[in-house]
Design a protein around this motif. Structure first.
Motif, PDB file in Angstrom:
ATOM      1  N   LEU A 181     125.286 -12.588  69.450  1.00 29.08           N
ATOM      2  CA  LEU A 181     126.375 -13.066  68.607  1.00 29.08           C
ATOM      3  C   LEU A 181     127.516 -12.044  68.552  1.00 29.08           C
ATOM      4  O   LEU A 181     128.687 -12.383  68.771  1.00 29.08           O
ATOM      5  N   HIS A 182     127.191 -10.800  68.263  1.00 25.94           N
ATOM      6  CA  HIS A 182     128.218  -9.772  68.155  1.00 25.94           C
ATOM      7  C   HIS A 182     128.927  -9.535  69.483  1.00 25.94           C
ATOM      8  O   HIS A 182     130.144  -9.326  69.525  1.00 25.94           O
ATOM      9  N   GLN A 183     128.172  -9.601  70.570  1.00 26.92           N
ATOM     10  CA  GLN A 183     128.778  -9.394  71.886  1.00 26.92           C
ATOM     11  C   GLN A 183     129.714 -10.544  72.247  1.00 26.92           C
ATOM     12  O   GLN A 183     130.809 -10.327  72.765  1.00 26.92           O
ATOM     13  N   LEU A 184     129.302 -11.768  71.959  1.00 27.06           N
ATOM     14  CA  LEU A 184     130.155 -12.924  72.239  1.00 27.06           C
ATOM     15  C   LEU A 184     131.467 -12.844  71.461  1.00 27.06           C
ATOM     16  O   LEU A 184     132.547 -13.092  72.012  1.00 27.06           O
ATOM     17  N   HIS A 202     134.960 -14.927  72.509  1.00 27.25           N
ATOM     18  CA  HIS A 202     134.492 -16.307  72.558  1.00 27.25           C
ATOM     19  C   HIS A 202     134.520 -16.918  71.154  1.00 27.25           C
ATOM     20  O   HIS A 202     134.411 -16.210  70.149  1.00 27.25           O
ATOM     21  N   GLU A 203     134.647 -18.227  71.097  1.00 29.72           N
ATOM     22  CA  GLU A 203     134.596 -18.966  69.840  1.00 29.72           C
ATOM     23  C   GLU A 203     133.154 -19.402  69.618  1.00 29.72           C
ATOM     24  O   GLU A 203     132.638 -20.259  70.335  1.00 29.72           O
ATOM     25  N   VAL A 204     132.498 -18.808  68.636  1.00 32.44           N
ATOM     26  CA  VAL A 204     131.057 -18.964  68.479  1.00 32.44           C
ATOM     27  C   VAL A 204     130.712 -19.758  67.224  1.00 32.44           C
ATOM     28  O   VAL A 204     131.211 -19.464  66.133  1.00 32.44           O
ATOM     29  N   THR A 205     129.835 -20.751  67.401  1.00 28.90           N
ATOM     30  CA  THR A 205     129.258 -21.498  66.284  1.00 28.90           C
ATOM     31  C   THR A 205     127.761 -21.211  66.271  1.00 28.90           C
ATOM     32  O   THR A 205     127.100 -21.280  67.302  1.00 28.90           O
ATOM     33  N   ALA A 206     127.223 -20.883  65.106  1.00 30.78           N
ATOM     34  CA  ALA A 206     125.816 -20.497  65.001  1.00 30.78           C
ATOM     35  C   ALA A 206     125.073 -21.410  64.042  1.00 30.78           C
ATOM     36  O   ALA A 206     125.521 -21.642  62.916  1.00 30.78           O
ATOM     37  N   LEU A 207     123.935 -21.910  64.490  1.00 29.52           N
ATOM     38  CA  LEU A 207     123.079 -22.737  63.643  1.00 29.52           C
ATOM     39  C   LEU A 207     122.492 -21.881  62.533  1.00 29.52           C
ATOM     40  O   LEU A 207     121.993 -20.776  62.768  1.00 29.52           O
ATOM     41  N   THR A 208     122.531 -22.381  61.300  1.00 28.75           N
ATOM     42  CA  THR A 208     121.986 -21.619  60.184  1.00 28.75           C
ATOM     43  C   THR A 208     121.430 -22.571  59.126  1.00 28.75           C
ATOM     44  O   THR A 208     121.936 -23.677  58.942  1.00 28.75           O
ATOM     45  N   GLY A 225     132.118 -12.835  62.342  1.00 28.78           N
ATOM     46  CA  GLY A 225     133.291 -13.450  62.949  1.00 28.78           C
ATOM     47  C   GLY A 225     133.012 -14.775  63.630  1.00 28.78           C
ATOM     48  O   GLY A 225     133.833 -15.259  64.423  1.00 28.78           O
ATOM     49  N   ALA A 226     131.868 -15.385  63.312  1.00 30.94           N
ATOM     50  CA  ALA A 226     131.500 -16.669  63.904  1.00 30.94           C
ATOM     51  C   ALA A 226     131.523 -17.761  62.836  1.00 30.94           C
ATOM     52  O   ALA A 226     131.672 -17.488  61.639  1.00 30.94           O
TER      53      ALA A 226
END
Length: 295
Positions: free
Chosen positions: A17-20, A25-31, A44-45
Protein backbone atom coordinates in the motif's frame (compact mmCIF):
# COMPACT_ATOMS: atom_id res chain seq x y z
CA UNK A 1 -2.82 3.20 -12.33
CA UNK A 2 -6.00 2.61 -10.31
CA UNK A 3 -5.35 -0.29 -7.94
CA UNK A 4 -7.69 -2.21 -5.61
CA UNK A 5 -5.98 -4.07 -2.77
CA UNK A 6 -7.14 -6.58 -0.17
CA UNK A 7 -5.22 -7.13 3.06
CA UNK A 8 -3.84 -3.58 2.99
CA UNK A 9 -3.15 -3.51 6.74
CA UNK A 10 -1.45 -6.92 6.90
CA UNK A 11 2.28 -7.65 7.00
CA UNK A 12 2.60 -7.78 3.22
CA UNK A 13 -0.26 -5.48 2.26
CA UNK A 14 0.93 -2.56 4.42
CA UNK A 15 4.23 -2.32 2.55
CA UNK A 16 2.55 -2.70 -0.85
CA UNK A 17 0.00 0.00 0.00
CA UNK A 18 2.67 2.51 1.00
CA UNK A 19 4.79 1.71 -2.04
CA UNK A 20 1.85 2.09 -4.43
CA UNK A 21 0.92 5.47 -2.94
CA UNK A 22 4.56 6.61 -3.05
CA UNK A 23 4.70 5.75 -6.75
CA UNK A 24 1.64 7.90 -7.43
CA UNK A 25 -0.98 5.20 -8.00
CA UNK A 26 -4.61 5.76 -7.03
CA UNK A 27 -5.25 3.07 -4.44
CA UNK A 28 -8.52 1.74 -3.02
CA UNK A 29 -8.25 -0.69 -0.11
CA UNK A 30 -10.86 -3.12 1.17
CA UNK A 31 -11.53 -2.59 4.87
CA UNK A 32 -14.05 -3.77 7.45
CA UNK A 33 -12.92 -1.97 10.63
CA UNK A 34 -12.69 1.66 11.66
CA UNK A 35 -9.10 1.17 12.79
CA UNK A 36 -8.09 -0.21 9.39
CA UNK A 37 -10.00 2.59 7.69
CA UNK A 38 -8.02 5.19 9.61
CA UNK A 39 -4.71 3.51 8.70
CA UNK A 40 -5.65 3.43 5.02
CA UNK A 41 -6.68 7.09 4.96
CA UNK A 42 -3.48 8.07 6.78
CA UNK A 43 -1.46 6.22 4.14
CA UNK A 44 -3.06 8.29 1.39
CA UNK A 45 -5.43 5.65 0.00
CA UNK A 46 -9.21 5.36 -0.23
CA UNK A 47 -10.99 2.81 2.01
CA UNK A 48 -13.81 0.69 0.62
CA UNK A 49 -16.07 -0.98 3.19
CA UNK A 50 -16.36 -4.70 2.67
CA UNK A 51 -15.63 -8.16 4.03
CA UNK A 52 -13.74 -11.08 2.47
CA UNK A 53 -16.65 -13.32 3.41
CA UNK A 54 -19.12 -11.31 1.28
CA UNK A 55 -17.18 -10.68 -1.93
CA UNK A 56 -20.29 -10.07 -4.03
CA UNK A 57 -20.53 -6.73 -2.21
CA UNK A 58 -17.21 -5.46 -3.58
CA UNK A 59 -15.96 -7.67 -6.45
CA UNK A 60 -17.59 -5.50 -9.12
CA UNK A 61 -15.88 -2.46 -7.62
CA UNK A 62 -12.54 -4.28 -7.60
CA UNK A 63 -12.57 -5.36 -11.25
CA UNK A 64 -13.45 -1.81 -12.28
CA UNK A 65 -9.87 -0.85 -11.42
CA UNK A 66 -6.82 -1.25 -13.65
CA UNK A 67 -5.35 -3.78 -11.26
CA UNK A 68 -6.20 -5.90 -8.22
CA UNK A 69 -3.72 -7.02 -5.56
CA UNK A 70 -5.05 -9.87 -3.41
CA UNK A 71 -3.02 -10.44 -0.24
CA UNK A 72 -5.81 -11.03 2.30
CA UNK A 73 -6.85 -14.26 4.02
CA UNK A 74 -8.92 -15.01 7.11
CA UNK A 75 -6.25 -17.32 8.60
CA UNK A 76 -9.07 -19.27 10.18
CA UNK A 77 -10.63 -22.67 9.49
CA UNK A 78 -12.73 -21.18 6.69
CA UNK A 79 -9.72 -19.75 4.86
CA UNK A 80 -10.04 -21.96 1.76
CA UNK A 81 -13.81 -21.50 1.50
CA UNK A 82 -13.57 -17.72 1.85
CA UNK A 83 -10.81 -17.42 -0.73
CA UNK A 84 -12.75 -19.61 -3.14
CA UNK A 85 -15.68 -17.23 -2.78
CA UNK A 86 -13.44 -14.26 -3.53
CA UNK A 87 -11.97 -15.91 -6.64
CA UNK A 88 -15.40 -16.95 -7.90
CA UNK A 89 -16.84 -13.45 -7.40
CA UNK A 90 -13.91 -11.80 -9.19
CA UNK A 91 -14.10 -14.18 -12.13
CA UNK A 92 -17.83 -13.70 -12.50
CA UNK A 93 -17.59 -9.92 -12.21
CA UNK A 94 -14.74 -9.51 -14.68
CA UNK A 95 -16.67 -11.30 -17.42
CA UNK A 96 -18.96 -8.29 -17.58
CA UNK A 97 -16.07 -5.89 -18.22
CA UNK A 98 -14.56 -4.85 -21.52
CA UNK A 99 -11.10 -4.19 -20.13
CA UNK A 100 -8.71 -6.89 -18.85
CA UNK A 101 -7.53 -6.03 -15.33
CA UNK A 102 -4.14 -6.98 -13.99
CA UNK A 103 -4.36 -9.35 -11.00
CA UNK A 104 -1.64 -10.26 -8.53
CA UNK A 105 -2.54 -13.25 -6.38
CA UNK A 106 -0.50 -14.25 -3.33
CA UNK A 107 0.72 -17.81 -2.97
CA UNK A 108 3.71 -18.72 -0.81
CA UNK A 109 6.90 -20.71 -0.40
CA UNK A 110 5.15 -23.43 1.60
CA UNK A 111 3.39 -24.53 -1.60
CA UNK A 112 6.67 -26.14 -2.68
CA UNK A 113 6.88 -28.34 0.41
CA UNK A 114 10.29 -29.57 1.52
CA UNK A 115 12.96 -28.83 -1.09
CA UNK A 116 16.01 -29.70 1.03
CA UNK A 117 19.15 -29.35 -1.15
CA UNK A 118 17.23 -28.49 -4.29
CA UNK A 119 16.58 -24.78 -4.88
CA UNK A 120 13.00 -24.39 -6.08
CA UNK A 121 12.35 -22.28 -9.15
CA UNK A 122 8.98 -21.77 -10.83
CA UNK A 123 9.26 -25.12 -12.62
CA UNK A 124 9.53 -26.97 -9.32
CA UNK A 125 6.58 -29.28 -8.67
CA UNK A 126 4.14 -28.02 -6.07
CA UNK A 127 3.88 -30.20 -2.98
CA UNK A 128 1.83 -27.96 -0.69
CA UNK A 129 1.01 -28.53 2.92
CA UNK A 130 -2.57 -29.86 2.96
CA UNK A 131 -3.70 -26.76 4.86
CA UNK A 132 -2.67 -24.60 1.89
CA UNK A 133 -3.31 -26.85 -1.12
CA UNK A 134 -6.30 -24.72 -2.06
CA UNK A 135 -3.95 -21.89 -3.06
CA UNK A 136 -2.64 -23.97 -5.96
CA UNK A 137 -6.17 -24.71 -7.17
CA UNK A 138 -7.22 -21.08 -6.94
CA UNK A 139 -4.09 -19.88 -8.73
CA UNK A 140 -4.80 -22.34 -11.54
CA UNK A 141 -8.35 -21.01 -11.93
CA UNK A 142 -7.12 -17.43 -12.15
CA UNK A 143 -4.37 -18.20 -14.65
CA UNK A 144 -6.90 -20.00 -16.88
CA UNK A 145 -9.15 -16.94 -17.15
CA UNK A 146 -8.79 -15.00 -20.44
CA UNK A 147 -10.42 -12.01 -18.74
CA UNK A 148 -7.50 -11.35 -16.39
CA UNK A 149 -3.77 -10.77 -16.73
CA UNK A 150 -2.65 -12.83 -13.74
CA UNK A 151 0.66 -13.19 -11.95
CA UNK A 152 0.97 -15.47 -8.92
CA UNK A 153 3.53 -14.16 -6.43
CA UNK A 154 5.13 -16.69 -4.08
CA UNK A 155 6.73 -14.76 -1.21
CA UNK A 156 9.47 -16.31 0.83
CA UNK A 157 9.26 -15.98 4.61
CA UNK A 158 8.64 -12.26 5.11
CA UNK A 159 10.38 -10.24 7.80
CA UNK A 160 10.61 -6.60 8.85
CA UNK A 161 11.78 -4.75 11.95
CA UNK A 162 8.43 -4.55 13.73
CA UNK A 163 6.93 -7.86 12.72
CA UNK A 164 6.93 -10.71 10.29
CA UNK A 165 8.38 -14.16 10.61
CA UNK A 166 11.28 -13.07 12.85
CA UNK A 167 9.17 -11.12 15.34
CA UNK A 168 8.94 -14.05 17.73
CA UNK A 169 12.72 -14.56 17.60
CA UNK A 170 13.36 -10.89 18.37
CA UNK A 171 10.83 -10.84 21.20
CA UNK A 172 12.19 -13.98 22.85
CA UNK A 173 15.77 -12.74 22.71
CA UNK A 174 14.90 -9.23 23.90
CA UNK A 175 13.13 -10.67 26.95
CA UNK A 176 15.92 -13.11 27.76
CA UNK A 177 14.01 -16.22 26.75
CA UNK A 178 15.53 -19.01 24.65
CA UNK A 179 14.41 -18.69 21.04
CA UNK A 180 12.09 -21.46 19.93
CA UNK A 181 13.12 -23.23 16.74
CA UNK A 182 10.17 -25.08 15.29
CA UNK A 183 10.65 -28.68 14.20
CA UNK A 184 14.38 -28.99 13.52
CA UNK A 185 17.64 -27.07 13.71
CA UNK A 186 18.46 -28.29 10.19
CA UNK A 187 15.66 -26.33 8.50
CA UNK A 188 16.50 -23.55 6.06
CA UNK A 189 14.22 -20.64 5.29
CA UNK A 190 14.05 -18.60 2.09
CA UNK A 191 13.51 -15.04 3.34
CA UNK A 192 12.71 -11.55 2.06
CA UNK A 193 12.28 -8.12 3.65
CA UNK A 194 8.77 -6.82 3.10
CA UNK A 195 9.93 -3.62 1.37
CA UNK A 196 11.72 -5.75 -1.24
CA UNK A 197 8.56 -7.80 -1.62
CA UNK A 198 6.52 -4.62 -2.12
CA UNK A 199 8.94 -3.55 -4.87
CA UNK A 200 8.25 -6.84 -6.64
CA UNK A 201 4.48 -6.47 -6.46
CA UNK A 202 4.65 -2.91 -7.78
CA UNK A 203 7.02 -3.86 -10.60
CA UNK A 204 4.85 -6.79 -11.67
CA UNK A 205 1.75 -4.59 -11.69
CA UNK A 206 3.29 -2.56 -14.49
CA UNK A 207 4.14 -5.60 -16.60
CA UNK A 208 0.83 -7.03 -17.73
CA UNK A 209 2.69 -9.15 -20.27
CA UNK A 210 4.25 -11.20 -17.48
CA UNK A 211 1.84 -13.93 -16.41
CA UNK A 212 2.34 -17.14 -14.47
CA UNK A 213 4.22 -17.94 -11.26
CA UNK A 214 6.96 -15.76 -9.75
CA UNK A 215 9.09 -16.55 -6.70
CA UNK A 216 9.88 -13.56 -4.49
CA UNK A 217 12.95 -14.20 -2.36
CA UNK A 218 16.10 -12.31 -1.37
CA UNK A 219 18.08 -15.03 0.44
CA UNK A 220 17.53 -18.49 -0.99
CA UNK A 221 17.90 -20.61 2.14
CA UNK A 222 19.23 -19.39 5.47
CA UNK A 223 19.65 -21.96 8.27
CA UNK A 224 17.11 -21.17 10.96
CA UNK A 225 19.65 -22.03 13.65
CA UNK A 226 21.99 -19.34 12.31
CA UNK A 227 19.20 -16.75 12.34
CA UNK A 228 18.25 -17.60 15.91
CA UNK A 229 21.84 -17.51 17.14
CA UNK A 230 22.57 -14.21 15.39
CA UNK A 231 19.50 -12.58 16.94
CA UNK A 232 20.36 -13.98 20.38
CA UNK A 233 23.90 -12.57 20.15
CA UNK A 234 22.56 -9.19 19.04
CA UNK A 235 20.45 -9.00 22.20
CA UNK A 236 23.23 -10.30 24.43
CA UNK A 237 21.19 -13.37 25.30
CA UNK A 238 23.09 -16.19 26.95
CA UNK A 239 20.19 -18.64 26.72
CA UNK A 240 20.47 -21.32 24.06
CA UNK A 241 17.70 -21.81 21.59
CA UNK A 242 15.30 -24.70 22.11
CA UNK A 243 13.65 -27.00 19.57
CA UNK A 244 9.91 -27.62 19.77
CA UNK A 245 8.73 -30.88 18.12
CA UNK A 246 6.48 -30.53 15.10
CA UNK A 247 3.61 -32.52 16.58
CA UNK A 248 3.63 -30.32 19.67
CA UNK A 249 3.37 -27.27 17.42
CA UNK A 250 0.49 -28.72 15.42
CA UNK A 251 -1.39 -29.54 18.60
CA UNK A 252 -0.77 -26.03 19.89
CA UNK A 253 -1.35 -23.95 16.75
CA UNK A 254 -3.00 -26.12 14.10
CA UNK A 255 -1.90 -27.71 10.82
CA UNK A 256 -0.35 -24.50 9.44
CA UNK A 257 2.43 -24.80 12.04
CA UNK A 258 4.16 -27.39 9.85
CA UNK A 259 5.13 -24.56 7.50
CA UNK A 260 8.00 -23.08 9.53
CA UNK A 261 9.42 -26.58 10.09
CA UNK A 262 10.05 -27.14 6.36
CA UNK A 263 13.61 -27.28 5.06
CA UNK A 264 13.39 -25.09 1.96
CA UNK A 265 15.41 -23.21 -0.60
CA UNK A 266 13.92 -21.01 -3.33
CA UNK A 267 15.26 -18.76 -6.09
CA UNK A 268 14.02 -15.54 -7.70
CA UNK A 269 16.16 -15.87 -10.84
CA UNK A 270 13.05 -15.48 -13.01
CA UNK A 271 12.40 -12.02 -11.54
CA UNK A 272 16.06 -11.13 -11.85
CA UNK A 273 15.99 -12.08 -15.53
CA UNK A 274 12.65 -10.55 -16.54
CA UNK A 275 12.55 -7.44 -14.34
CA UNK A 276 16.19 -6.87 -13.49
CA UNK A 277 15.10 -6.96 -9.85
CA UNK A 278 17.67 -7.15 -7.06
CA UNK A 279 16.89 -6.88 -3.33
CA UNK A 280 17.87 -3.86 -1.28
CA UNK A 281 18.05 -6.15 1.76
CA UNK A 282 20.24 -8.99 0.53
CA UNK A 283 21.42 -9.94 4.01
CA UNK A 284 19.05 -9.93 6.97
CA UNK A 285 21.99 -9.29 9.31
CA UNK A 286 22.53 -5.86 7.73
CA UNK A 287 18.84 -4.92 7.58
CA UNK A 288 16.78 -2.54 9.73
CA UNK A 289 15.80 -5.58 11.78
CA UNK A 290 18.70 -4.63 14.07
CA UNK A 291 18.36 -0.85 13.80
CA UNK A 292 16.59 0.26 16.96
CA UNK A 293 16.26 3.80 15.63
CA UNK A 294 13.91 2.95 12.79
CA UNK A 295 10.21 2.18 12.76
Amino acid sequence: MRVFITGATGTIGTAILHQLVAEGHEVTALTRSQTARQCIVAAGATPYAGDLRTPDDWARQAVGHDAIVHTAATFEDDMAKVDNGVITALLESVRKRRHRPRLLYTGGCWLYGETKDRVADEEHRFAPLPAFAWMVRHATRLLASPDLSTAIVHPAMVYHRTGGVLERFMSDAAQGRPIEIWGTRAARWPIIHRTDLADIYCALLMRGDLVGHFNAVAEEGVPVREIADHIARHHGSHHPHVVVPTETLVARHGAWARGPTLDQQMTAQKLHRLLGWTPKHGDYRASDLFDQGKG
